[in-house]
Enzyme design. Structure first.
Site, PDB file in Angstrom:
ATOM      1  N   HIS A 205       0.848  -1.189   0.000  1.00  0.00           N
ATOM      2  CA  HIS A 205       0.000   0.000   0.000  1.00  0.00           C
ATOM      3  C   HIS A 205       0.885   1.240   0.000  1.00  0.00           C
ATOM      4  CE1 HIS A 205      -2.976   2.803   2.197  1.00  0.00           C
ATOM      5  NE2 HIS A 205      -3.212   2.838   0.898  1.00  0.00           N
ATOM      6  N   CYS A 224      -0.571   0.112   9.538  1.00  0.00           N
ATOM      7  CA  CYS A 224      -0.692   1.504   9.080  1.00  0.00           C
ATOM      8  C   CYS A 224      -2.114   1.813   8.621  1.00  0.00           C
ATOM      9  CB  CYS A 224       0.305   1.776   7.962  1.00  0.00           C
ATOM     10  SG  CYS A 224       1.998   1.768   8.542  1.00  0.00           S
ATOM     11  N   HIS A 225      -2.641   0.960   7.732  1.00  0.00           N
ATOM     12  CA  HIS A 225      -4.000   1.206   7.242  1.00  0.00           C
ATOM     13  C   HIS A 225      -4.824  -0.070   7.237  1.00  0.00           C
ATOM     14  CE1 HIS A 225      -1.182   4.081   5.346  1.00  0.00           C
ATOM     15  NE2 HIS A 225      -2.092   4.965   5.743  1.00  0.00           N
ATOM     16  N   GLY A 226      -4.300  -1.098   7.871  1.00  0.00           N
ATOM     17  CA  GLY A 226      -5.094  -2.325   8.052  1.00  0.00           C
ATOM     18  C   GLY A 226      -5.125  -3.254   6.864  1.00  0.00           C
TER      19      GLY A 226
END
Ligand code: FES
Length: 260
Positions: A205, A224-226
């Site tokens: 990502h 960080c963002h799953g």
């Protein structure tokens, strides 16, 4: 110099008609003015070439031939075969052509060789130096990694995950339906030996480092963002678009692998 004179003559269809003299008030030729010609300028004009320019009622000019200009003697640079203007150059044409062809061919070969050397040096200068190549590979002893565990190594400035999978993990990843995957890739295409998963620990990502043995699929989890990756490093959930990257590696034996 070429000179020509035109005389009117009678033709079969057209008789010779004497010219009609029309007296006009305006006299085109000034009879008082001396008519300029080559002869009237004799003494001033050179003997060869069209040197005198005259026109009716116009100014006359004299062009001098600049015979005093010294022309350099290039005889030293000329081929001896063609120095004599009285002699035909045809006889020496074969040898002169051969010389020219040899010189041209030789120059072309030399230019090509020089160009090849320059290009080779230029391309070589862009490849990695020996010290960079030395650290570009990493040798990993696999017998130090227990089953079910993941170890992280530093390779080319990035984290490298080496995971010793259990039989259960191998079976689970092998049976995943590719239609469910965002970045479809079979587990067999991502591993050399099913027991070992070797991937870059860089989330696809935005580049965070995922946590091993975490997440909904038991593989890796990027906090960080799953993003959730499975035990084959394939993306299963979250914003990451691609699977974790598999670097090039080869096994020296069952317990040793070289990455890079
Ligand atoms: S960087 Fe890993 S989920 Fe965003």
């Amino acid at each position: 110099m070429l000179e020509a004179t035109a005389f009117p003559v009678a033709g079969p269809l057209k008789a010779l008609v004497p010219g009609v003299i029309i007296n006009e008030e305006k006299i085109l030729i000034d009879p008082k003015k001396p008519f300029l010609c080559r002869e009237s300028l004799s003494g001033q004009s050179p003997k060869t070439g069209p040197a005198v320019t005259v026109s009716i009622n116009g100014k006359a000019g004299v062009r001098f031939a600049h015979t005093d200009i010294r022309v350099p003697d290039f005889s030293h640079y000329r081929r001896p075969d063609v120095l004599n203007p009285q002699k035909s150059s045809q006889e020496s044409s074969e040898s002169r052509k051969t010389f020219s062809y040899l010189m041209t061919g030789g120059s072309a070969v030399l230019s090509l060789y020089t160009a090849k050397t320059l290009i080779t040096q230029f391309v070589t200068s862009m490849s990695a130096s020996a010290d960079v190549l030395a650290v570009s590979k990493i040798e990993i002893k696999l017998d130090q990694i227990p089953e079910g565990k993941n170890m992280t190594f530093k390779w080319r400035g990035k984290p490298l995950f080496v995971r010793h999978r259990t039989e259960k993990e191998i079976k689970t990843e092998d049976s995943v339906n590719l239609a469910e995957l965002r970045d479809p890739q079979h587990d067999k295409d991502r591993v050399v030996n099913p027991k070992w998963v070797i991937v870059l620990g860089v989330c696809t990502h935005l580049g965070c480092v995922p946590i091993a043995n975490a997440g909904e699929y038991g593989g890796y989890y990027c906090p960080c963002h799953g993003s959730h990756y499975d035990a084959s490093g394939r993306i299963r959930k979250g914003p990451a678009p691609l699977n974790l990257e598999v670097p090039y590696y080869e096994f020296l034996d069952d317990d040793t692998v070289i990455v890079g």
